[in-house]
Design a protein around this motif. Sequence first.
Motif, mmCIF file in Angstrom:
data_model
loop_
_atom_site.group_PDB
_atom_site.id
_atom_site.type_symbol
_atom_site.label_atom_id
_atom_site.label_comp_id
_atom_site.label_asym_id
_atom_site.label_seq_id
_atom_site.Cartn_x
_atom_site.Cartn_y
_atom_site.Cartn_z
ATOM 1 N N ALA A 82 0.860 -1.191 -0.010
ATOM 2 C CA ALA A 82 0.117 0.063 0.023
ATOM 3 C C ALA A 82 0.910 1.184 0.005
ATOM 4 N N HIS A 83 0.455 2.312 -0.882
ATOM 5 C CA HIS A 83 1.229 3.578 -0.742
ATOM 6 C C HIS A 83 -0.033 4.411 0.151
ATOM 7 N N ARG A 84 0.096 4.390 1.522
ATOM 8 C CA ARG A 84 -0.513 5.121 2.242
ATOM 9 C C ARG A 84 -0.445 6.530 2.266
ATOM 10 N N GLY A 85 -1.623 7.409 1.877
ATOM 11 C CA GLY A 85 -1.122 8.829 2.110
ATOM 12 C C GLY A 85 -1.184 9.451 0.905
ATOM 13 N N ALA A 86 -1.312 8.571 -0.456
ATOM 14 C CA ALA A 86 -1.137 9.096 -1.404
ATOM 15 C C ALA A 86 -2.219 10.373 -2.110
ATOM 16 N N HIS A 87 -3.262 9.865 -1.334
ATOM 17 C CA HIS A 87 -4.492 10.860 -1.555
ATOM 18 C C HIS A 87 -4.699 12.028 -0.548
ATOM 19 N N ALA A 88 -3.866 11.958 0.347
ATOM 20 C CA ALA A 88 -4.209 12.949 1.452
ATOM 21 C C ALA A 88 -4.257 14.225 0.874
ATOM 22 N N ASN A 89 -3.233 14.723 -0.080
ATOM 23 C CA ASN A 89 -3.461 16.348 -0.375
ATOM 24 C C ASN A 89 -4.006 16.607 -1.644
ATOM 25 N N VAL A 90 -4.574 15.522 -2.077
ATOM 26 C CA VAL A 90 -5.052 15.883 -3.333
ATOM 27 C C VAL A 90 -6.345 16.720 -3.374
ATOM 28 N N CYS B 255 -4.889 1.411 -4.533
ATOM 29 C CA CYS B 255 -4.837 1.939 -6.068
ATOM 30 C C CYS B 255 -3.490 2.100 -6.784
ATOM 31 N N ILE B 256 -2.741 3.015 -6.000
ATOM 32 C CA ILE B 256 -1.326 3.391 -6.502
ATOM 33 C C ILE B 256 -0.512 2.155 -6.734
ATOM 34 N N ASP B 257 -0.676 1.194 -5.756
ATOM 35 C CA ASP B 257 0.118 -0.123 -6.016
ATOM 36 C C ASP B 257 -0.199 -0.753 -7.012
ATOM 37 N N ALA B 258 -1.688 -1.037 -7.584
ATOM 38 C CA ALA B 258 -2.368 -1.714 -8.459
ATOM 39 C C ALA B 258 -1.706 -1.169 -9.847
ATOM 40 N N CYS B 259 -1.584 0.070 -9.799
ATOM 41 C CA CYS B 259 -1.424 1.064 -11.058
ATOM 42 C C CYS B 259 0.143 0.777 -11.723
ATOM 43 N N LEU B 260 0.162 0.482 -12.829
ATOM 44 C CA LEU B 260 1.594 0.252 -13.467
ATOM 45 C C LEU B 260 2.017 1.313 -14.133
ATOM 46 N N MET B 261 1.161 2.524 -14.189
ATOM 47 C CA MET B 261 1.869 3.971 -14.658
ATOM 48 C C MET B 261 2.524 4.525 -13.307
ATOM 49 N N ASP B 262 3.047 5.714 -13.714
ATOM 50 C CA ASP B 262 3.946 6.408 -12.765
ATOM 51 C C ASP B 262 2.959 7.537 -12.243
ATOM 52 N N VAL B 263 1.693 6.945 -11.945
ATOM 53 C CA VAL B 263 0.814 8.112 -10.959
ATOM 54 C C VAL B 263 1.033 8.358 -9.569
ATOM 55 N N LYS B 264 0.965 9.573 -9.293
ATOM 56 C CA LYS B 264 0.883 9.848 -7.699
ATOM 57 C C LYS B 264 -0.415 9.970 -7.154
ATOM 58 N N HIS B 265 -1.432 10.319 -7.857
ATOM 59 C CA HIS B 265 -2.663 9.887 -7.466
ATOM 60 C C HIS B 265 -3.707 9.562 -8.380
ATOM 61 N N ILE B 266 -4.964 8.937 -8.326
ATOM 62 C CA ILE B 266 -5.751 8.496 -9.240
ATOM 63 C C ILE B 266 -6.117 9.752 -10.056
ATOM 64 N N CYS B 277 -7.008 0.323 -10.755
ATOM 65 C CA CYS B 277 -7.493 0.642 -9.546
ATOM 66 C C CYS B 277 -8.881 0.411 -9.184
ATOM 67 N N VAL B 278 -9.753 0.325 -9.917
ATOM 68 C CA VAL B 278 -11.273 0.207 -9.767
ATOM 69 C C VAL B 278 -11.323 -0.964 -9.079
ATOM 70 N N ASN B 279 -10.904 -2.208 -9.414
ATOM 71 C CA ASN B 279 -11.026 -3.453 -8.853
ATOM 72 C C ASN B 279 -10.453 -3.594 -7.441
ATOM 73 N N VAL B 280 -9.390 -2.744 -7.110
ATOM 74 C CA VAL B 280 -8.676 -2.950 -5.777
ATOM 75 C C VAL B 280 -9.398 -2.101 -4.822
ATOM 76 N N CYS B 281 -10.013 -0.854 -5.330
ATOM 77 C CA CYS B 281 -10.378 0.021 -4.101
ATOM 78 C C CYS B 281 -11.559 -0.791 -3.283
ATOM 79 N N PRO B 282 -11.138 -0.652 -2.107
ATOM 80 C CA PRO B 282 -11.909 -1.333 -0.890
ATOM 81 C C PRO B 282 -13.506 -0.533 -0.624
ATOM 82 N N THR B 283 -13.399 0.597 -0.990
ATOM 83 C CA THR B 283 -14.558 1.485 -0.665
ATOM 84 C C THR B 283 -15.426 2.030 -1.813
ATOM 85 N N SER B 284 -14.980 1.404 -3.081
ATOM 86 C CA SER B 284 -15.618 1.995 -4.459
ATOM 87 C C SER B 284 -15.442 3.402 -4.685
#
Lengths: 140, 520
Positions: A82-90, B255-266, B277-284
């Motif tokens: 897990a990359h925790r905190g990735a969306h904290a500052n979005v 989601c970031i872990d599942a992503c194969l691109m260099d995203v910082k956030h979705i 990322c859609v399939n691994v998101c626990p909260t939809s």
Amino acid sequence: MKKNAKTISLIYGCVVAVLVVALGITLIGVALHIYLSDPKGDPYSRATIAAHLWDIFPLICVTAVAILGGFFLPSERKKPKAHRGAHANVRQLPAKRLLVIRGVVLIIAVVFIAVGIFNGSARDVLTKAVKICTECIGLG
Amino acid sequence: MENNVTKEKKSLRQWWACHKPTKRRIIQLYTALLTNANLKGFGSGQIYKGNVKYGCVPGLNCYSCPSTVGSCPLGALQNALNATNTKLPYYIFGILLLYGFLFGRWICGFLCPFGLIQDLLYKVKTPKVKKNRLTYTASYFKYVLLAIFVVFIPLYYMGKMPMPGFCKFICPSGTLLGAGGLLSNIKNADMLAMLGPLFTWKFILLVVFVVGAVFIYRFFCRFFCPLGAIYGLFNKISLLGMDFNKSKCVDCGLCIDACLMDVKHIGDHECISCGRCVNVCPTSAITYKGPKILLAPNEGGTVPLSKRVNMDPCDAPGTPLPKKTKIARFVVGITMLAVLAGALYYFNFVHKDPEPPKSQTIITDDGQTVVVGGEIGNQCPDYDMPLYFSDGTIKASDTRGKITVVNFWYVYCGSCIHELQTEFPKLHDAYGDDIEIIVVHSNYEFEIDIPQWINDNFPTDAGFIHCRDVEGDMFFKSVGGTDAWPVTVILDENGTIQYRVNEKTTFDAMSEVIDKLLAD
């Protein structure tokens, strides 16, 4: 048993990787050899290319078979990290501002396309596209 | 025995469940086929030349590929910037803005044929290079390429010479789909003579990109594609893409872990909306933006988190869809199939480019049998072309009795301009009035003032007779020209073709033929 399957999969993957890299290096080597053997003449003749392709044909076949075989191996499932905190500052755009930006972009796009059709830049796109761009495809 | 059969059936079903094409893959294949519907081009070895090429395809798809039915937006952008001195490139800016507004980098994930090729290459079972700090940093390299090769180089050569920097020196789509598509046809064997150092360079790059894509997910898209860099700027405002509901997000980072691109956030500028990322998101919290007709949001949403985190996207069970959505999907699916079938039928059976004139055998007044055509040894077909710098025309009979060099060019052809600036003036210096040099510009309507352009860029004392080809470039085609410029032919005193080359030529090659003709 599971561990064995994983090891086999990894070894198989490494063999395929070596073959793919070897094929890539061979192809680059062949291209350089063809060009450097007669840089002032017509280096890429059909006979030269065919002869070299025939030389590397076994390598191409082995690589292709290895690649295809890989699809029948069981797929691995990795444990997520897990990359925790990735969306904290979005910060997300407020809906109203998003709507305004979208509207402005759409209007500019449509106006630009319309102006482009009248100023001839659309015609230029067609003109270039209906002739083979020998430079674009690396021919000359 | 029965047990074994059931087991086998079950394992086959499992294999299919994990290997069947996803909706994204089906859309990718569909788009690749739709934008490359001119399949007959591979058979004829010629590109499509119809009006559909006014429009640009959304992805990286070389317009010199025999099957392509649209223009490449990146190639069109470079050529437009290259000609900014004559007019501002509103049209291509508008097209890019529109595609950006509608799709953003959804195009990379769903509509780009070169992206599809890379996706398939990544399926080859080898150890993979995972994203890391280096790949994050390297993902900005495409913006450097965008600035230098797509913007700076074309602008630097503006008005001097066509120079699509990215197409010429880097683009693997041009090498694979354009050069590969054309050279794979035996009818284009002449083109092999054009290959030289540039081809060697581009071929090496292509091999690097292809091998790279086996080990690194979307190797070219992530680090080198300027088109993706442009579309990435629109990701936040595009109508299609990934939507992320911050109020639902628990910031687990799966989601970031599942992503194969260099995203910082979705949904940031690197996101190609692949949907992993859609399939691994626990909260939809992650869904697709836009209408849910083709891609429903979080179809694995009913699976408990403990199971889902270790789950392949292909294992995720679909949530039951409402009846309305099912009907809408069916209608959209049928419509899409009908459009594809219509496109394939139109481009392969209805649309026909003008046929080049065929060689003819004629009997002259003195009873001799002569073959008129474009091959060496044939009598050159008659021509009557309007002159650029004086009224009237130039006819075949005007140059009979003299060795005539005929060169075909057009204003967007870099190789043509280069040889006319460097090689052809030497001919006039060496042979003076012993030869005629006819320089034939394509008949196509250009928005550029050709006579003015000639005055600005070609030597005025090189003895060129500038004229314009007849309707449909028929003279060019009658001497064996196809779709690629330049072409040079040398006619002897009787108008017989003694030399023809469908590529850039040199003074030495031409003077060898002329010397021989003069000696005879």
